[in-house]
Scaffold this motif. Sequence first.
Motif, PDB file in Angstrom:
ATOM      1  N   UNK A   1       4.287  27.407 -25.464  1.00 22.08           N
ATOM      2  CA  UNK A   1       4.506  27.359 -24.021  1.00 22.08           C
ATOM      3  C   UNK A   1       5.020  28.703 -23.531  1.00 22.08           C
ATOM      4  N   UNK A   2       4.155  29.690 -23.433  1.00 21.02           N
ATOM      5  CA  UNK A   2       4.626  31.009 -23.003  1.00 21.02           C
ATOM      6  C   UNK A   2       5.116  30.999 -21.564  1.00 21.02           C
ATOM      7  N   UNK A   3       6.182  31.745 -21.357  1.00 18.48           N
ATOM      8  CA  UNK A   3       6.706  31.910 -20.002  1.00 18.48           C
ATOM      9  C   UNK A   3       5.794  32.854 -19.243  1.00 18.48           C
ATOM     10  N   UNK A   4       5.534  32.534 -17.982  1.00 14.55           N
ATOM     11  CA  UNK A   4       4.707  33.393 -17.129  1.00 14.55           C
ATOM     12  C   UNK A   4       5.434  33.638 -15.817  1.00 14.55           C
ATOM     13  N   UNK A   5       5.201  34.804 -15.248  1.00 18.90           N
ATOM     14  CA  UNK A   5       5.696  35.163 -13.923  1.00 18.90           C
ATOM     15  C   UNK A   5       4.491  35.603 -13.105  1.00 18.90           C
ATOM     16  N   UNK A  18       0.161  26.751 -20.775  1.00 17.97           N
ATOM     17  CA  UNK A  18      -0.565  26.548 -22.033  1.00 17.97           C
ATOM     18  C   UNK A  18      -2.032  26.793 -21.762  1.00 17.97           C
ATOM     19  N   UNK A  19      -2.640  27.687 -22.546  1.00 18.85           N
ATOM     20  CA  UNK A  19      -4.055  28.016 -22.355  1.00 18.85           C
ATOM     21  C   UNK A  19      -4.903  27.154 -23.283  1.00 18.85           C
ATOM     22  N   UNK A  20      -5.833  26.418 -22.708  1.00 18.81           N
ATOM     23  CA  UNK A  20      -6.709  25.561 -23.503  1.00 18.81           C
ATOM     24  C   UNK A  20      -7.592  26.355 -24.445  1.00 18.81           C
ATOM     25  N   UNK A  21      -8.000  25.716 -25.535  1.00 22.56           N
ATOM     26  CA  UNK A  21      -8.793  26.407 -26.555  1.00 22.56           C
ATOM     27  C   UNK A  21     -10.226  26.657 -26.108  1.00 22.56           C
ATOM     28  N   UNK A  22     -10.771  25.767 -25.312  1.00 23.87           N
ATOM     29  CA  UNK A  22     -12.162  25.907 -24.890  1.00 23.87           C
ATOM     30  C   UNK A  22     -12.283  26.877 -23.718  1.00 23.87           C
ATOM     31  N   UNK A  23     -13.326  27.722 -23.692  1.00 21.70           N
ATOM     32  CA  UNK A  23     -13.537  28.621 -22.553  1.00 21.70           C
ATOM     33  C   UNK A  23     -13.739  27.868 -21.237  1.00 21.70           C
ATOM     34  N   UNK A  24     -14.179  26.614 -21.351  1.00 22.92           N
ATOM     35  CA  UNK A  24     -14.394  25.812 -20.146  1.00 22.92           C
ATOM     36  C   UNK A  24     -13.350  24.711 -19.995  1.00 22.92           C
ATOM     37  N   UNK A  25     -12.169  24.909 -20.610  1.00 22.48           N
ATOM     38  CA  UNK A  25     -11.112  23.901 -20.540  1.00 22.48           C
ATOM     39  C   UNK A  25     -10.773  23.581 -19.086  1.00 22.48           C
ATOM     40  N   UNK A  26     -10.586  22.301 -18.749  1.00 18.81           N
ATOM     41  CA  UNK A  26     -10.183  21.953 -17.391  1.00 18.81           C
ATOM     42  C   UNK A  26      -8.759  22.428 -17.104  1.00 18.81           C
ATOM     43  N   UNK A  57      -6.454  18.856 -23.962  1.00 22.41           N
ATOM     44  CA  UNK A  57      -7.196  20.109 -23.992  1.00 22.41           C
ATOM     45  C   UNK A  57      -7.218  20.894 -22.698  1.00 22.41           C
ATOM     46  N   UNK A  58      -6.377  20.516 -21.743  1.00 21.25           N
ATOM     47  CA  UNK A  58      -6.330  21.228 -20.471  1.00 21.25           C
ATOM     48  C   UNK A  58      -5.577  22.556 -20.600  1.00 21.25           C
ATOM     49  N   UNK A  59      -5.983  23.543 -19.828  1.00 24.70           N
ATOM     50  CA  UNK A  59      -5.120  24.701 -19.561  1.00 24.70           C
ATOM     51  C   UNK A  59      -4.120  24.239 -18.510  1.00 24.70           C
ATOM     52  N   UNK A  60      -2.847  24.244 -18.853  1.00 18.91           N
ATOM     53  CA  UNK A  60      -1.852  23.507 -18.075  1.00 18.91           C
ATOM     54  C   UNK A  60      -0.700  24.405 -17.648  1.00 18.91           C
ATOM     55  N   UNK A  61      -0.311  24.293 -16.381  1.00 19.94           N
ATOM     56  CA  UNK A  61       0.784  25.096 -15.826  1.00 19.94           C
ATOM     57  C   UNK A  61       1.783  24.208 -15.113  1.00 19.94           C
ATOM     58  N   UNK A  62       3.048  24.392 -15.446  1.00 21.04           N
ATOM     59  CA  UNK A  62       4.129  23.857 -14.620  1.00 21.04           C
ATOM     60  C   UNK A  62       4.974  25.043 -14.184  1.00 21.04           C
ATOM     61  N   UNK A  63       5.549  24.986 -12.999  1.00 21.64           N
ATOM     62  CA  UNK A  63       6.288  26.142 -12.507  1.00 21.64           C
ATOM     63  C   UNK A  63       7.409  25.699 -11.583  1.00 21.64           C
ATOM     64  N   UNK A  64       8.341  26.612 -11.331  1.00 23.31           N
ATOM     65  CA  UNK A  64       9.443  26.345 -10.413  1.00 23.31           C
ATOM     66  C   UNK A  64       9.072  26.763  -9.002  1.00 23.31           C
ATOM     67  N   UNK A  65       9.271  25.846  -8.070  1.00 23.97           N
ATOM     68  CA  UNK A  65       9.100  26.213  -6.670  1.00 23.97           C
ATOM     69  C   UNK A  65      10.087  27.317  -6.284  1.00 23.97           C
ATOM     70  N   UNK A  66       9.836  27.947  -5.159  1.00 18.08           N
ATOM     71  CA  UNK A  66      10.700  29.015  -4.648  1.00 18.08           C
ATOM     72  C   UNK A  66      12.175  28.587  -4.633  1.00 18.08           C
ATOM     73  N   UNK A  67      13.026  29.499  -5.082  1.00 16.09           N
ATOM     74  CA  UNK A  67      14.460  29.243  -5.073  1.00 16.09           C
ATOM     75  C   UNK A  67      14.974  28.431  -6.243  1.00 16.09           C
TER      76      UNK A  67
END
Length: 229
Positions: A1-5, A18-26, A57-67
């Motif tokens: 779960x790499x941190x992203x900014x 998390x980046x999915x393994x498939x080039x066409x991952x949903x 198998x999804x490319x999946x992102x969770x993030x913090x809203x502003x503030x």
Amino acid sequence: MPEVIFNGPDGRLEGRYHHGKSPSAPLALLLHPHPQHGGTMNNKVVYALYHAFVRRGFSTLRFNFRGVGRSQGKFDNGQGELSDAASALDWMQSFNPNASACWVGGFSFGAWIGMQLLMRRPEIDGFVSVAPPANVFDFSFLAPCPSSGLIVHGSADDLVPEPTVAKLATKLATQRNIRVKYQTIEGANHFFGTHLETLGEMVDTYLSDAIRVAAPEPVREPELAVALP
């Protein structure tokens, strides 16, 4: 779960991707509960949703809203948070130009934001909405709801009464060309407590069925009749 900014409309936003393994991952974008009531991307319900999509198998992102956390800016009563979600989706799409599908999931306040994003982004194919606060926020903008999805609620939710969510789900389910599945978890409160595993399994099952239905049938070569001597 790499941190992203990544850049948002009001400054940098912090996420876990998390980046999915498939080039066409949903793609799956997950949105957390109300920032002014302790909501963050590390909320246990959001975490459970995140891993349910990752397992599929999804490319999946969770993030913090502003503030929230290391995300810049300040709370904006939903309007700014919706813009944050749109920026997060843009960021994911820039790294996944060949994604086969796009989903949005959210818990409580995040479910409200997610459903608004669904109305504004036609590329979103499906949704998972957990404990949508139908007694607090207006969901009448879902007219009509453009995509099929899953709504999950706890039968013992003392913050969002179950009948208000059942009414919303029933209204959406009557619309044509989509299928909205509504499921309750017996004994679960608003935060799902000891029912997180059940929630994860429920989402797992739904995604498995939805992906199977959405997958195209394999193209079969026509059989050639061969005359035997």
